[in-house]
Enzyme design. Sequence first.
Site, short mmCIF file in Angstrom:
data_model
loop_
_atom_site.label_atom_id
_atom_site.label_comp_id
_atom_site.label_asym_id
_atom_site.label_seq_id
_atom_site.Cartn_x
_atom_site.Cartn_y
_atom_site.Cartn_z
N SER A 174 -17.97 -20.29 -2.16
CA SER A 174 -16.62 -20.87 -2.15
C SER A 174 -15.76 -20.28 -1.05
O SER A 174 -14.70 -20.81 -0.76
CB SER A 174 -15.91 -20.57 -3.48
OG SER A 174 -16.64 -21.03 -4.56
N HIS B 157 -20.85 -26.64 0.84
CA HIS B 157 -19.93 -26.34 -0.26
C HIS B 157 -19.62 -27.61 -1.07
O HIS B 157 -18.82 -28.44 -0.64
CB HIS B 157 -18.66 -25.71 0.31
CG HIS B 157 -17.71 -25.25 -0.73
ND1 HIS B 157 -16.35 -25.19 -0.54
CD2 HIS B 157 -17.91 -24.83 -2.01
CE1 HIS B 157 -15.77 -24.75 -1.63
NE2 HIS B 157 -16.69 -24.53 -2.54
N GLU C 69 -18.15 -29.59 2.06
CA GLU C 69 -17.78 -28.96 3.32
C GLU C 69 -19.06 -28.36 3.93
O GLU C 69 -19.78 -27.64 3.24
CB GLU C 69 -16.77 -27.83 3.10
CG GLU C 69 -15.41 -28.30 2.62
CD GLU C 69 -14.44 -27.14 2.30
OE1 GLU C 69 -13.24 -27.32 2.49
OE2 GLU C 69 -14.91 -26.07 1.85
N ASN D 261 -10.39 -24.48 -0.30
CA ASN D 261 -9.99 -23.29 -1.08
C ASN D 261 -8.87 -22.51 -0.41
O ASN D 261 -8.07 -21.86 -1.08
CB ASN D 261 -11.19 -22.39 -1.36
CG ASN D 261 -12.05 -22.98 -2.46
OD1 ASN D 261 -11.63 -23.90 -3.15
ND2 ASN D 261 -13.25 -22.47 -2.61
N1 LIG Z 1 -17.46 -22.99 -10.29
C1 LIG Z 1 -16.94 -23.71 -9.32
O1 LIG Z 1 -16.00 -24.49 -9.54
C2 LIG Z 1 -17.50 -23.62 -7.92
C3 LIG Z 1 -17.21 -24.63 -6.99
C4 LIG Z 1 -17.77 -24.57 -5.72
C5 LIG Z 1 -18.56 -23.48 -5.36
N2 LIG Z 1 -18.81 -22.51 -6.28
C6 LIG Z 1 -19.70 -21.41 -5.86
O2 LIG Z 1 -20.99 -21.68 -6.37
C7 LIG Z 1 -21.66 -20.44 -6.66
C8 LIG Z 1 -22.09 -20.45 -8.13
O3 LIG Z 1 -20.97 -20.61 -8.94
P1 LIG Z 1 -21.11 -21.12 -10.46
O4 LIG Z 1 -19.76 -21.53 -10.90
O5 LIG Z 1 -22.24 -22.08 -10.57
O6 LIG Z 1 -21.52 -19.74 -11.16
P2 LIG Z 1 -22.25 -19.52 -12.57
O7 LIG Z 1 -21.91 -18.15 -13.00
O8 LIG Z 1 -21.98 -20.68 -13.49
O9 LIG Z 1 -23.81 -19.60 -12.19
C9 LIG Z 1 -24.44 -18.68 -11.34
C10 LIG Z 1 -25.89 -18.58 -11.77
O10 LIG Z 1 -26.61 -17.85 -10.79
C11 LIG Z 1 -27.61 -17.12 -11.48
N3 LIG Z 1 -28.16 -16.08 -10.62
C12 LIG Z 1 -27.70 -14.84 -10.36
N4 LIG Z 1 -28.52 -14.20 -9.49
C13 LIG Z 1 -29.51 -15.07 -9.20
C14 LIG Z 1 -30.67 -15.01 -8.38
N5 LIG Z 1 -30.97 -13.92 -7.69
N6 LIG Z 1 -31.48 -16.11 -8.33
C15 LIG Z 1 -31.18 -17.21 -9.03
N7 LIG Z 1 -30.11 -17.33 -9.84
C16 LIG Z 1 -29.29 -16.27 -9.91
C17 LIG Z 1 -26.90 -16.62 -12.73
O11 LIG Z 1 -27.81 -16.22 -13.71
C18 LIG Z 1 -26.08 -17.85 -13.12
O12 LIG Z 1 -26.79 -18.70 -14.01
C19 LIG Z 1 -20.67 -19.32 -6.31
O13 LIG Z 1 -20.91 -18.90 -5.00
C20 LIG Z 1 -19.32 -20.04 -6.41
O14 LIG Z 1 -18.32 -19.42 -5.63
C21 LIG Z 1 -18.32 -22.55 -7.55
#
Ligand SMILES: NC(=O)c1ccc[n+]([C@@H]2O[C@H](COP(=O)([O-])OP(=O)(O)OC[C@H]3O[C@@H](n4cnc5c(N)ncnc54)[C@H](O)[C@@H]3O)[C@@H](O)[C@H]2O)c1
Length: 286
Positions: free
Chosen positions: A119, A140, A152, A191
Site C-alpha cells: 500500500s 496495487h 496502480e 493512499n
Molecule cells: N487491506 C486493504 O485494504 C489493502 C488494500 C490494498 C493493499 N493492501 C496491501 O496488501 C497486503 C496484504 O494486506 P491484507 O489486508 O491482505 O493483509 P492480511 O493480514 O489480511 O493478509 C496477509 C496474509 O499474508 C500472510 N503471510 C504472512 N507472511 C507470509 C508469507 N511469507 N508467505 C505467504 N503468506 C504470508 C498472512 O498469514 C496473512 O494471511 C499489504 O501489503 C497491504 O498493505 C491492503
Amino acid sequence: MEIKKLGVLGAGAMGHGIALVAAQTGCRVVLRDVEERFVQGGLKMIDGFLSKSVEKGKITGEAKAAVLDRITGTTRMSDLADVDFVVEAVLEDMDVKKSVFRELDAICRPEVILASNTSSMSLTEIGAATKRPDKVVGMHFFNPAPIMKLVEVIRGMATSDEAVRVTAKLAQDMGKVTVEVKKDTPGFIVNRIMMPHMIEAMRIVEEGVATVEDVDKAVKAGLNYPMGPFELMDLTGIDICHSVTEYFYKELNKEGKWVAPTLMKNMIRSGKLGRKTGEGWYSYKK
Ligand SMILES: NC(=O)c1ccc[n+]([C@@H]2O[C@H](COP(=O)([O-])OP(=O)(O)OC[C@H]3O[C@@H](n4cnc5c(N)ncnc54)[C@H](O)[C@@H]3O)[C@@H](O)[C@H]2O)c1
C-alpha cells in the site's frame, strides 16, 4: 510471455481477492499462505463470494466450479516454482516483504515478474532484495479486489518499461483500470491522498469536535463519498492504516503531518482492528 499461471502470496483480505479476479479471467492460480488455516480461510472467502454471485444470477454454478478448479491453495513456497507472474500480498512489513522476495527470487524462473501489492512501501527497496530488480514492480489493487476497478502500477528505480507494460496489461486483462506511478514515492497516488483525510478525521474525533458517526455522515453527504473515513478504515484494517501512517512519518515527515494520532495508536493497542475482529471505530467507546 503469456501469463497462464499466477502465484499469489498471502491468502488474506487482498490475496484471496486477487486470486479470485485472476482465476475469473482464466488464469490458473497458486495461492500460498504460511499456515493451512489461512489458506483454507482464503479459499472459503473465495467460495463465499462466488456463491453470492450465483445467488444473484451473475454467474452459473458451472462457472463457479470452473473458477474454483483453477485455484490451488498451498503452504509450500516451492509450489510457485512454475508460475509465470507473482503478486505478493503478505503483511505490510518491509522485513517480511524483503524476505519473501528473496525466497521468490531463488524459486521463480529468472524471467518471471515479481509484483508487490504494497500500500505504501518502496519498490526500489523490495527490488534490491532480489537479483532481478528490473522485474520487481508495484501492482496495487484496492479492497475488495474483485470489485474495485483501480490498479496502480508502480515503478521502482530499477523497474524496466517491459515489467510496467506486462503488469498493466495483466491488470487490464483482469478488467481493471490502470494508472502508472512514475516515481517510487510512499503511498503512490491514492493512499497519499487518502491517509491525510483519515488522520484529520481521527483528530476531529480526538478533539471532541464530532463523533465517528457524524464524521462519516458528513463526508458521505457533504463530499458525496460512498464511505466515510472510519467505515473505510474498518474495512481496510486499522492496523494496515497505522503501518502506512508510520511509514509515511518515517519517509515523508514534513511539519508533523504524518504523526499517527494517539487515538489510532490506542485502537491498535486495544486490538479492535475492524476487518480482523469485527470491532472497530463503531464499537471503540463500548
Ligand atoms: N487491506 C486493504 O485494504 C489493502 C488494500 C490494498 C493493499 N493492501 C496491501 O496488501 C497486503 C496484504 O494486506 P491484507 O489486508 O491482505 O493483509 P492480511 O493480514 O489480511 O493478509 C496477509 C496474509 O499474508 C500472510 N503471510 C504472512 N507472511 C507470509 C508469507 N511469507 N508467505 C505467504 N503468506 C504470508 C498472512 O498469514 C496473512 O494471511 C499489504 O501489503 C497491504 O498493505 C491492503
